[in-house]
Design a protein around this motif. Structure first.
Motif, short mmCIF file in Angstrom:
data_model
loop_
_atom_site.label_atom_id
_atom_site.label_comp_id
_atom_site.label_asym_id
_atom_site.label_seq_id
_atom_site.Cartn_x
_atom_site.Cartn_y
_atom_site.Cartn_z
N ALA A 46 -0.22 8.86 -50.04
CA ALA A 46 -1.35 9.19 -50.92
C ALA A 46 -2.27 7.99 -51.11
CB ALA A 46 -0.83 9.69 -52.27
N HIS A 47 -1.68 6.81 -51.35
CA HIS A 47 -2.50 5.62 -51.54
C HIS A 47 -3.16 5.18 -50.23
CE1 HIS A 47 -1.75 4.60 -55.76
NE2 HIS A 47 -0.52 5.07 -55.59
N SER A 48 -2.49 5.42 -49.11
CA SER A 48 -3.11 5.11 -47.81
C SER A 48 -4.33 5.98 -47.58
CB SER A 48 -2.09 5.31 -46.69
OG SER A 48 -1.00 4.42 -46.84
N LEU A 49 -4.22 7.26 -47.96
CA LEU A 49 -5.36 8.16 -47.82
C LEU A 49 -6.52 7.71 -48.71
CD1 LEU A 49 -6.64 10.74 -46.70
CD2 LEU A 49 -5.52 12.01 -48.55
N LEU A 50 -6.20 7.31 -49.94
CA LEU A 50 -7.25 6.80 -50.83
C LEU A 50 -7.90 5.56 -50.25
CD1 LEU A 50 -5.65 7.24 -54.37
CD2 LEU A 50 -7.60 8.48 -53.43
N MET A 51 -7.09 4.70 -49.64
CA MET A 51 -7.63 3.48 -49.03
C MET A 51 -8.65 3.84 -47.94
SD MET A 51 -5.80 0.73 -46.56
CE MET A 51 -5.83 2.02 -45.31
N LEU A 52 -8.30 4.80 -47.09
CA LEU A 52 -9.21 5.21 -46.02
C LEU A 52 -10.51 5.79 -46.58
CD1 LEU A 52 -6.73 6.85 -43.48
CD2 LEU A 52 -7.89 4.64 -43.27
N ILE A 53 -10.39 6.58 -47.63
CA ILE A 53 -11.59 7.17 -48.24
C ILE A 53 -12.51 6.07 -48.79
CG2 ILE A 53 -12.42 8.58 -50.17
CD1 ILE A 53 -9.92 10.33 -49.79
N PHE A 54 -11.92 5.09 -49.48
CA PHE A 54 -12.72 4.01 -50.05
C PHE A 54 -13.35 3.15 -48.95
CE2 PHE A 54 -10.06 4.52 -54.01
CZ PHE A 54 -11.12 4.96 -54.80
N VAL A 55 -12.64 2.91 -47.85
CA VAL A 55 -13.19 2.13 -46.76
C VAL A 55 -14.39 2.84 -46.14
CG1 VAL A 55 -12.75 1.29 -44.41
CG2 VAL A 55 -11.08 0.87 -46.21
N VAL A 56 -14.25 4.15 -45.88
CA VAL A 56 -15.36 4.92 -45.32
C VAL A 56 -16.56 4.90 -46.26
CG1 VAL A 56 -16.12 7.23 -44.65
CG2 VAL A 56 -13.88 6.39 -43.91
N LEU A 57 -16.30 5.08 -47.56
CA LEU A 57 -17.38 5.06 -48.54
C LEU A 57 -18.08 3.71 -48.57
CD1 LEU A 57 -18.87 6.58 -50.79
CD2 LEU A 57 -17.12 5.80 -52.39
N ALA A 58 -17.31 2.63 -48.50
CA ALA A 58 -17.90 1.29 -48.50
C ALA A 58 -18.77 1.07 -47.26
CB ALA A 58 -16.80 0.23 -48.57
N VAL A 59 -18.30 1.54 -46.11
CA VAL A 59 -19.07 1.39 -44.87
C VAL A 59 -20.39 2.16 -44.96
CG1 VAL A 59 -19.10 1.95 -42.43
CG2 VAL A 59 -17.06 0.92 -43.44
N LEU A 60 -20.33 3.38 -45.50
CA LEU A 60 -21.55 4.18 -45.62
C LEU A 60 -22.55 3.53 -46.56
CD1 LEU A 60 -20.08 7.80 -45.80
CD2 LEU A 60 -21.27 6.73 -43.88
N ILE A 61 -22.08 3.03 -47.70
CA ILE A 61 -22.98 2.39 -48.65
C ILE A 61 -23.54 1.10 -48.06
CG2 ILE A 61 -23.12 1.27 -50.91
CD1 ILE A 61 -21.16 3.32 -51.96
N GLY A 62 -22.69 0.33 -47.36
CA GLY A 62 -23.17 -0.88 -46.72
C GLY A 62 -24.22 -0.59 -45.66
N ALA A 63 -24.01 0.48 -44.88
CA ALA A 63 -25.00 0.86 -43.86
C ALA A 63 -26.31 1.28 -44.52
CB ALA A 63 -24.44 1.99 -43.01
N LEU A 64 -26.22 1.99 -45.65
CA LEU A 64 -27.44 2.39 -46.36
C LEU A 64 -28.19 1.17 -46.86
CD1 LEU A 64 -29.22 4.59 -47.61
CD2 LEU A 64 -27.71 4.60 -49.59
N ALA A 65 -27.46 0.18 -47.38
CA ALA A 65 -28.10 -1.05 -47.87
C ALA A 65 -28.84 -1.76 -46.73
CB ALA A 65 -27.05 -1.98 -48.48
N MET A 66 -28.22 -1.84 -45.54
CA MET A 66 -28.87 -2.48 -44.41
C MET A 66 -30.08 -1.68 -43.94
SD MET A 66 -27.50 -5.34 -43.75
CE MET A 66 -28.23 -5.60 -42.12
N SER A 67 -29.96 -0.36 -43.94
CA SER A 67 -31.04 0.48 -43.46
C SER A 67 -32.27 0.42 -44.36
CB SER A 67 -30.56 1.94 -43.33
OG SER A 67 -29.53 2.04 -42.39
N LEU A 68 -32.05 0.24 -45.66
CA LEU A 68 -33.16 0.25 -46.61
C LEU A 68 -33.79 -1.11 -46.78
CD1 LEU A 68 -31.78 2.56 -49.44
CD2 LEU A 68 -33.42 3.12 -47.65
#
Length: 229
Positions: A46-68
């Motif tokens: 369960a915690h591994s799944l949460l870790m993956l979700i948070f990593v994907v979310l961080a990557v998406l937000i980081g990509a948005l920051a770079m794009s903007l």
């Protein structure tokens, strides 16, 4: 938080948010390892799944920051830059550029006119209805000659204002068009006016995405016959 509110966050805040989420993902990883040591496989999964979700979310937000990075929001007519001109020699000019935040820059141009270029990104109707605002980025200022034949042979001056880096929305749209289906179009907009000694000009971007350059009253009188508002 809707799209409009999210895009109004500075890119640095989005990057900080991505870093915080990565820290949370690291905590989930450490917790999962502890559960493995305690022989609790379901809790570890369960915690591994949460870790993956948070990593994907961080990557998406980081990509948005770079794009903007380098983009501004186009929801109404907004000031882009103020320009003050001073003649050095015939067809050689010193310009003082002043941005809305008070920052200034000195540049040298050759020619009879100045031309300002911007890149505008507009979204398709569903994204616009969701509150996603059009974006623009100031691209460059260049010198322009009135005589077309001189334009082909005389020295050219171009000052690059592009602040986009890797992951820029325009480049992403070109390389992977299917990844950004909500982008309607990316287009350039430009405006130019004759330069006069002691001139003062205001450059604004209209809600349609068109750049408009206007001289003040004294500058207009020095220019003579207006080229159009």
């Amino acid at each position: 938080m809707n799209w409009n509110e999210l895009l109004r966050l500075p890119a640095t805040l989005l990057a900080i948010l991505a870093a915080i989420i990565l820290i949370v993902a690291l905590v989930q990883l450490l917790t999962a390892r502890q559960h493995v040591h305690d022989h609790r496989p379901f809790a570890a999964a369960a915690h591994s799944l949460l870790m993956l979700i948070f990593v994907v979310l961080a990557v998406l937000i980081g990509a948005l920051a770079m794009s903007l990075r380098g983009y501004r929001f186009l929801s109404e007519e907004i000031p882009v830059v103020q320009i003050d001109s001073r003649i050095l020699t015939p067809q050689r000019w010193a310009l003082t550029l002043t941005w809305p935040d008070g920052a200034t820059r000195q540049v040298m141009l050759a020619g009879d006119d100045f031309q300002v270029d911007a890149i505008v990104l507009k979204w398709k109707l569903p994204a616009m209805l969701a509150g996603l605002p059009p974006l623009y980025r100031l691209d460059r200022i260049s010198g322009r000659y009135d005589d077309a034949s001189q334009e082909m042979t005389a020295p050219r001056t171009v000052i690059d204002f592009s602040q986009a880096g890797q992951g820029d929305l325009m480049d992403l749209k070109k390389q992977w068009p299917d990844w950004l289906p909500e982008v309607d179009t990316v287009f350039g907009s430009a405006a130019f006016l004759p330069l006069v000694d002691g001139g003062h000009y205001s450059v604004e971007l209209m809600h349609t995405g068109a750049l408009v350059a206007r001289p003040d009253d004294v500058t207009q009188q020095r220019i003579g016959q207006p080229l159009g508002d």
